[in-house]
Design an enzyme around this catalytic site. Sequence first.
Site, PDB file in Angstrom:
ATOM      1  CG  ASP A  14      -2.012  -1.089   1.096  1.00 36.22           C
ATOM      2  OD1 ASP A  14      -1.874  -1.970   0.242  1.00 36.22           O
ATOM      3  OD2 ASP A  14      -2.972  -1.067   1.888  1.00 36.22           O
ATOM      4  CE  LYS A 100      -4.260  -3.991   1.079  1.00 30.89           C
ATOM      5  NZ  LYS A 100      -5.092  -2.970   1.746  1.00 30.89           N
ATOM      6  CB  CYS A 139      -2.141  -2.673   5.004  1.00 29.38           C
ATOM      7  SG  CYS A 139      -3.900  -2.252   4.862  1.00 29.38           S
TER       8      CYS A 139
HETATM    9  C1  VGL Z   1      -4.786   0.918   5.524  1.00 30.21           C
HETATM   10  C2  VGL Z   1      -6.309   1.995   6.840  1.00 30.21           C
HETATM   11  C3  VGL Z   1      -7.288   1.834   5.879  1.00 30.21           C
HETATM   12  C4  VGL Z   1      -3.381   0.462   5.331  1.00 30.21           C
HETATM   13  C5  VGL Z   1      -5.747   0.738   4.558  1.00 30.21           C
HETATM   14  O1  VGL Z   1      -2.939   0.331   4.176  1.00 30.21           O
HETATM   15  O2  VGL Z   1      -2.692   0.214   6.343  1.00 30.21           O
HETATM   16  N1  VGL Z   1      -5.082   1.535   6.664  1.00 30.21           N
HETATM   17  N2  VGL Z   1      -6.989   1.199   4.745  1.00 30.21           N
END
Ligand code: VGL
Length: 192
Positions: A14, A100, A139
């Site tokens: 991410d 995802k 994540c």
């Molecule tokens: C994430 C909060 C919401 C992350 C993703 O990538 O850690 N955190 N969506």
Amino acid sequence: MGKLAAGDALILVDVQNDFLPGGSLPVPDGNEIIPVLNRYVALFHAHGLPIFATRDWHPSDHCSFLQQGGPWPPHCVAATPGAAFPASLELPSDIHIVSKASTPEKDAYSGFTDTELDALLRSCGAHRVFIGGISAEYCVLNTVKDALRYHYAVYVLKDAIRAMHVSLNHGRTLEEMRRLGATPIRFEALVA
Ligand code: VGL
Ligand code: ZN
């Protein structure tokens, strides 16, 4: 821990504009990991080893968004600039991108949840995975947990992760990963 070899794979979790300073759900100092990740990417690429990049890829009415009763401001809406990888992240054209949490009704912190990541890793013959990215306690942690559950040997890039809640989770998250069986490493360990 040994040098890189066949069976090793790199997973970036991410690393997307919305999770960087200036984005809609910024991870403090998240930008600091980009030059470090670029070194890991270049090293794995030079060894001909597979590189994976997961990305949060939400519909605009995703259940994790505040307006839907979720915990987060809107972020990483599919195909928007906020969901893109930052321009400063130097990604070879042949990496595997894994999207995802792309349906409205379900969130996913792990890159393995409802994705082809495990199958892709297997088809590459990967058994050791090296995981970095953001955010450490959401994540990255959940991707590490699933990688261990799927019986990969897991190395966490401790110089290339950052926490959403720094004071709360700095150190604690790494400690949890270590307790679960992941090995924290730094870049120097792969090139020394
Ligand atoms: C994430 C909060 C919401 C992350 C993703 O990538 O850690 N955190 N969506
Ligand atoms: Zn999300």
